[in-house]
Design a protein around this motif. Structure first.
Motif, PDB file in Angstrom:
ATOM      1  N   LYS A 271       0.835  -1.197   0.000  1.00 12.27           N
ATOM      2  CA  LYS A 271       0.000   0.000   0.000  1.00 12.27           C
ATOM      3  C   LYS A 271       0.871   1.248   0.000  1.00 12.27           C
ATOM      4  CE  LYS A 271      -3.830  -2.194   2.466  1.00 12.27           C
ATOM      5  NZ  LYS A 271      -4.689  -2.157   3.685  1.00 12.27           N
ATOM      6  N   MET A 272       0.337   2.307  -0.618  1.00 18.25           N
ATOM      7  CA  MET A 272       1.016   3.587  -0.619  1.00 18.25           C
ATOM      8  C   MET A 272       0.622   4.324   0.659  1.00 18.25           C
ATOM      9  SD  MET A 272       0.626   7.107  -1.171  1.00 18.25           S
ATOM     10  CE  MET A 272      -0.503   7.659  -2.438  1.00 18.25           C
ATOM     11  N   VAL A 273       1.594   4.535   1.547  1.00 15.70           N
ATOM     12  CA  VAL A 273       1.338   5.164   2.841  1.00 15.70           C
ATOM     13  C   VAL A 273       2.091   6.488   2.896  1.00 15.70           C
ATOM     14  CG1 VAL A 273       1.549   4.958   5.350  1.00 15.70           C
ATOM     15  CG2 VAL A 273       1.049   2.923   3.950  1.00 15.70           C
ATOM     16  N   LYS A 274       1.370   7.562   3.167  1.00 19.06           N
ATOM     17  CA  LYS A 274       1.991   8.874   3.271  1.00 19.06           C
ATOM     18  C   LYS A 274       2.674   8.991   4.638  1.00 19.06           C
ATOM     19  CE  LYS A 274      -1.421  10.918   0.180  1.00 19.06           C
ATOM     20  NZ  LYS A 274      -2.588  11.840   0.046  1.00 19.06           N
ATOM     21  N   THR A 275       3.999   9.026   4.609  1.00 20.43           N
ATOM     22  CA  THR A 275       4.786   9.030   5.839  1.00 20.43           C
ATOM     23  C   THR A 275       5.325  10.402   6.193  1.00 20.43           C
ATOM     24  OG1 THR A 275       6.750   8.432   4.575  1.00 20.43           O
ATOM     25  CG2 THR A 275       5.467   6.623   5.533  1.00 20.43           C
ATOM     26  N   GLY A 276       5.389  11.328   5.220  1.00 23.37           N
ATOM     27  CA  GLY A 276       5.981  12.617   5.460  1.00 23.37           C
ATOM     28  C   GLY A 276       7.492  12.534   5.306  1.00 23.37           C
TER      29      GLY A 276
END
Length: 410
Positions: free
Chosen positions: A401-406
């Motif tokens: 999954k594409m996870v926005k981590t910053g």
């Protein structure tokens, strides 16, 4: 890979999709205002095009439920451009022949460039693209008809380069598809390197969904990281062939991805997940208090998995409707004249969806300048029609999954 294998299934759905829902009381359903939508709806990127289409449909639904535009219902006419510029020209001509006063799309940069130059410029019909991010429009005269609710690739390229350097990568390559999107991204990425005295290896491959990994392999040897600028289909081919060749051991690159690869999550297999695990990219951050509610509403309506950026298609549709309202008319000139006006420098509407559109219309009817606040963010456009309020955020592949981590990058 073929782009037409779903054509027979999609053809019927497109015929049905062009029919507007029953208009609410006080809105004419006999004389609709037609706007077009064009994007790939068959082939490898059909899911992306369908997700954006569902977002545009949701916007039309909200507009019509709020009373329509100047007493008339919006009707969405749909075309499958297959991501192909020549097909796009045919689709655009058909949408105009059927009365479209503006077009949501095209989504692909190469399609957008050809459609604007060959069809829309002469017809003075606006195209509002949610995803055509090439910088090439700055080198052509678009006749004032091209707008977009996505920032150009200059932002993404600069920040992807910055991410790789911050991670300690020194020997960089940019691997890109040779089309308007890929080439302009690579140019901006290389320019970011030049500004810091870093030489970037340029590796181009043909504009195809089925690229040959062996044709680009030798150029990657000796690099420690590569930025891949591709669509999900061709990007997946190259990355998986890299693994199948054992080059994760022989070459040992760290891969980074442009925003356009985020939708690969919808097709990633269990075998692929550990291959992608931990690799990074940047995507444009959609910062809006309405975004979570929009995603829930879209999920309830959509037949496909959400594609990152679908909110920009919703906002493109809303901006077209509000430009028509501000013009007080139902013809194409209202869109080209007023679309930037309703996007920036004014009073924001209260809420989103049906209620938000009603409030925005009330403000416009009262002579109040409107600054539309979208589900993808502020949606501020400059005088050339480019979006200027966007930022990037770092994302990472985690369990497929594409996870926005910053962090967020400006």
């Amino acid at each position: 890979m073929k782009r037409h294998h779903l054509a027979s299934i999609v053809a019927l759905s497109l015929l049905l999709a062009g029919c507007p829902a029953p208009a609410p009381q006080g809105v004419s359903s006999n004389d609709t205002i037609k706007i077009g939508y064009m994007n790939p709806l068959t082939g490898d990127d059909a899911a992306y095009g369908q997700s954006y289409l569902d977002a545009a449909r949701l916007a039309v639904q909200h507009v019509n439920a709020a009373g329509g535009v100047n007493g008339k219902a919006l009707e969405l006419l749909i075309g499958d451009d297959q991501g192909d510029p020549d097909t796009g020209v045919t689709i655009a001509k058909d949408l105009l022949a059927k009365g479209s006063v503006a077009i949501v799309g095209p989504g692909y940069s190469g399609v957008a460039l050809k459609v604007v130059q060959d069809v829309l410029k002469a017809a003075n019909v606006a195209a509002v693209s949610p995803s055509a991010a090439t910088t090439a429009f700055s080198q052509v005269d678009d006749g004032g008809v091209f707008f977009r609710t996505v920032a150009t690739v200059a932002l993404d390229a600069k920040n992807l380069f910055r991410l790789m350097r911050d991670d300690g990568k020194e020997k960089l390559a940019v691997l890109y598809r040779s089309n308007a999107y890929g080439t302009s991204f690579a140019d901006a990425f290389i320019a970011a390197g030049q500004a810091e005295g870093v030489t970037v290896t340029r590796i181009a491959y043909p504009d195809t969904d089925d690229p040959d990994y062996n044709a680009v392999r030798s150029a990657m040897v000796g690099r420690d990281a590569v930025a891949m600028v591709s669509y999900p289909g061709d990007g997946g081919v190259l990355f998986n062939d890299y693994y199948k060749a054992g080059d994760n051991q022989a070459i040992g690159l760290t891969w980074y991805y442009a925003d356009s690869m985020t939708d690969y999550a919808s097709r990633m297999t269990d075998v692929e997940k550990p291959r992608f695990e931990g690799s990074k990219g940047v995507t444009q951050i959609m910062d809006s208090p309405y975004l979570s509610d929009f995603k829930e509403a879209l999920k309830a309506k959509s037949s496909v998995e959400y594609s990152s950026g679908a909110e920009a298609a919703y906002d493109a549709t809303m901006l077209i409707a509000l430009a028509l309202v501000k013009g007080g008319v139902t013809h194409k000139e209202a869109v080209t004249t007023h679309l930037v006006d309703v996007s920036v420098t004014g009073t924001k509407q209260e809420g989103w969806g049906q209620a938000g559109f009603q409030d925005a219309v009330a403000k416009l009817k009262a002579g109040i300048d409107l600054d539309y606040d979208g589900v993808s963010g502020h949606c501020d456009l400059d005088a050339t029609g480019d979006r200027i309020d966007a930022k990037n955020i770092v994302w990472q592949w985690q369990d497929g999954k594409m996870v926005k981590t910053g962090p967020v990058m400006e």
